[in-house]
Design a protein around this motif. Structure first.
Motif, short mmCIF file in Angstrom:
data_model
loop_
_atom_site.label_atom_id
_atom_site.label_comp_id
_atom_site.label_asym_id
_atom_site.label_seq_id
_atom_site.Cartn_x
_atom_site.Cartn_y
_atom_site.Cartn_z
N SER A 33 0.84 -1.19 0.00
CA SER A 33 0.00 0.00 0.00
C SER A 33 0.88 1.24 0.00
CB SER A 33 -0.93 0.02 1.22
OG SER A 33 -1.89 1.05 1.09
N ASP A 34 0.36 2.31 -0.57
CA ASP A 34 1.01 3.62 -0.52
C ASP A 34 2.46 3.56 -1.02
OD1 ASP A 34 -1.03 5.51 1.01
OD2 ASP A 34 -1.10 3.55 1.97
N LEU A 35 2.61 3.03 -2.22
CA LEU A 35 3.92 2.99 -2.87
C LEU A 35 4.34 4.38 -3.34
CD1 LEU A 35 6.19 1.10 -4.00
CD2 LEU A 35 4.85 1.03 -6.12
N HIS A 36 3.39 5.19 -3.76
CA HIS A 36 3.61 6.56 -4.21
C HIS A 36 4.70 6.65 -5.28
CE1 HIS A 36 0.94 8.79 -1.46
NE2 HIS A 36 1.15 7.76 -0.64
N GLY A 37 4.65 5.71 -6.23
CA GLY A 37 5.54 5.76 -7.38
C GLY A 37 6.97 5.37 -7.12
N ASN A 38 7.29 4.80 -5.97
CA ASN A 38 8.67 4.44 -5.65
C ASN A 38 9.04 3.12 -6.33
OD1 ASN A 38 11.05 3.45 -4.31
ND2 ASN A 38 10.69 4.99 -2.73
N SER A 39 9.61 3.24 -7.53
CA SER A 39 9.91 2.04 -8.32
C SER A 39 10.99 1.19 -7.69
CB SER A 39 10.30 2.45 -9.74
OG SER A 39 11.42 3.32 -9.73
N ALA A 40 11.97 1.81 -7.02
CA ALA A 40 13.04 1.04 -6.39
C ALA A 40 12.48 0.16 -5.28
CB ALA A 40 14.11 1.97 -5.84
N ASN A 41 11.59 0.70 -4.48
CA ASN A 41 11.01 -0.10 -3.41
C ASN A 41 10.09 -1.18 -3.95
OD1 ASN A 41 12.38 1.44 -1.57
ND2 ASN A 41 10.58 2.10 -0.43
N PHE A 42 9.39 -0.89 -5.06
CA PHE A 42 8.55 -1.93 -5.64
C PHE A 42 9.40 -3.10 -6.12
CE2 PHE A 42 6.40 -4.07 -9.12
CZ PHE A 42 5.20 -4.41 -8.50
N ARG A 43 10.51 -2.81 -6.77
CA ARG A 43 11.39 -3.89 -7.24
C ARG A 43 11.95 -4.68 -6.06
NH1 ARG A 43 13.06 0.24 -10.80
NH2 ARG A 43 14.94 0.60 -9.56
N ALA A 44 12.28 -3.99 -4.97
CA ALA A 44 12.81 -4.68 -3.79
C ALA A 44 11.77 -5.61 -3.18
CB ALA A 44 13.29 -3.66 -2.76
N ILE A 45 10.54 -5.13 -3.08
CA ILE A 45 9.48 -5.97 -2.53
C ILE A 45 9.17 -7.14 -3.46
CG2 ILE A 45 7.05 -6.03 -1.87
CD1 ILE A 45 7.35 -3.09 -1.00
N ALA B 242 11.41 4.31 3.71
CA ALA B 242 12.72 3.68 3.55
C ALA B 242 12.70 2.20 3.86
CB ALA B 242 13.74 4.39 4.44
N ALA B 243 11.85 1.78 4.81
CA ALA B 243 11.79 0.36 5.16
C ALA B 243 11.05 -0.47 4.12
CB ALA B 243 11.10 0.20 6.52
N ALA B 244 10.34 0.17 3.21
CA ALA B 244 9.57 -0.53 2.17
C ALA B 244 8.64 -1.57 2.79
CB ALA B 244 10.49 -1.18 1.15
N HIS B 245 7.65 -1.10 3.55
CA HIS B 245 6.73 -1.98 4.24
C HIS B 245 5.82 -2.74 3.28
CE1 HIS B 245 7.82 -0.41 8.15
NE2 HIS B 245 7.62 0.83 7.73
N TRP B 246 5.56 -3.98 3.60
CA TRP B 246 4.58 -4.79 2.89
C TRP B 246 4.08 -5.87 3.84
CZ3 TRP B 246 5.30 -10.07 1.59
CH2 TRP B 246 6.58 -10.57 1.83
#
Length: 236
Positions: free
Chosen positions: A14-26, A205-209
């Motif tokens: 939820s609430d990625l807000h366009g952060n592609s780096a965090n999406f790839r990490a998750i 920064a923690a890239a929560h999921w």
């Protein structure tokens, strides 16, 4: 990533807000562990804030949302539930089509299985601590499905009873139990009662999921690291 009735294990973002780096990490962290990735809204980031919107105005696409075809393509392969950011972007574009963006803006307001309802949360009634959204007021849904959401950027697990105590003592009935979850701990959900999961914010920064095993009724709050941003919280 396809959807079918046999799915039981979800990676909830939820609430990625366009952060592609965090999406790839998750996406890398969940590889081989889930049947589906579901994003519960605000996976995009509107460049125009709510307070700067002018009713009836239509903005150039480059002023509305960052152009990221790679992220858009990855998101389109997931289960999507739109949030307030996607709704604002659609409003600002005034019906114009941007290649690759249309399916992301056309996502439904909620997505459900027989046991669980996924939505963003911006349409909920929220309890507040000053200007801070603390938790949604969903007690009237006791006995209903598990509710998985985001919006407030605050991870939280809410559990409660579907029925009052058989022999209640003096005073009001106890309300639902709310707790900030422990990262990595497996939290087992009761089979009935109030069960509300706030996945937190993937843009941080923690890239929560959240790893949600629907069949086993377990929720595990995870992090994937990355280069997070704060994004907009609350009613933005």
């Amino acid at each position: 990533m396809g959807v079918d009735d046999s799915m039981a294990r979800f990676a909830v973002i939820s609430d990625l807000h366009g952060n592609s780096a965090n999406f790839r990490a998750i996406a890398e962290a969940v590889r081989g562990r889930v049947d589906s990735i579901i994003l519960t809204g605000d996976y995009l980031e509107a460049k125009i804030s709510k307070k700067d919107m002018i009713p009836g105005s239509v903005w150039p696409p480059e002023d509305v949302v960052g152009h990221d075809p790679d992220l858009w393509s990855r998101l389109a392969r997931c289960v999507l539930v739109r949030g307030n950011q996607e709704e604002r972007i659609a409003t600002l574009l005034g019906g114009r089509t941007v290649p690759g963006l249309a399916p992301l803006l056309a996502a439904p307001a909620r997505w459900s299985t027989p046991l669980t309802r996924f939505e963003h949360g911006h349409r909920f009634v929220w309890a507040r601590d000053g200007d801070v959204l603390t938790h949604p007021v969903l007690d009237e849904e006791a006995g209903g499905p598990v509710v998985v959401h985001g919006h407030s950027h605050r991870r939280m697990l809410t559990l409660g009873r579907a029925e009052p105590e058989p022999e209640p003592g003096p005073g009001p009935e106890p309300g639902p139990y709310r707790a900030v979850p422990v990262t990595g701990r497996v939290h087992r959900l009761p089979p009935h009662g109030i069960r509300v999961v706030n996945a937190g914010a993937a843009c941080e920064a923690a890239a929560h999921w959240v790893l949600y095993d629907e069949e086993a009724r377990t929720v595990t709050f995870e992090t994937a690291g990355g280069t997070g941003t704060t994004g907009e919280t609350g009613e933005g």
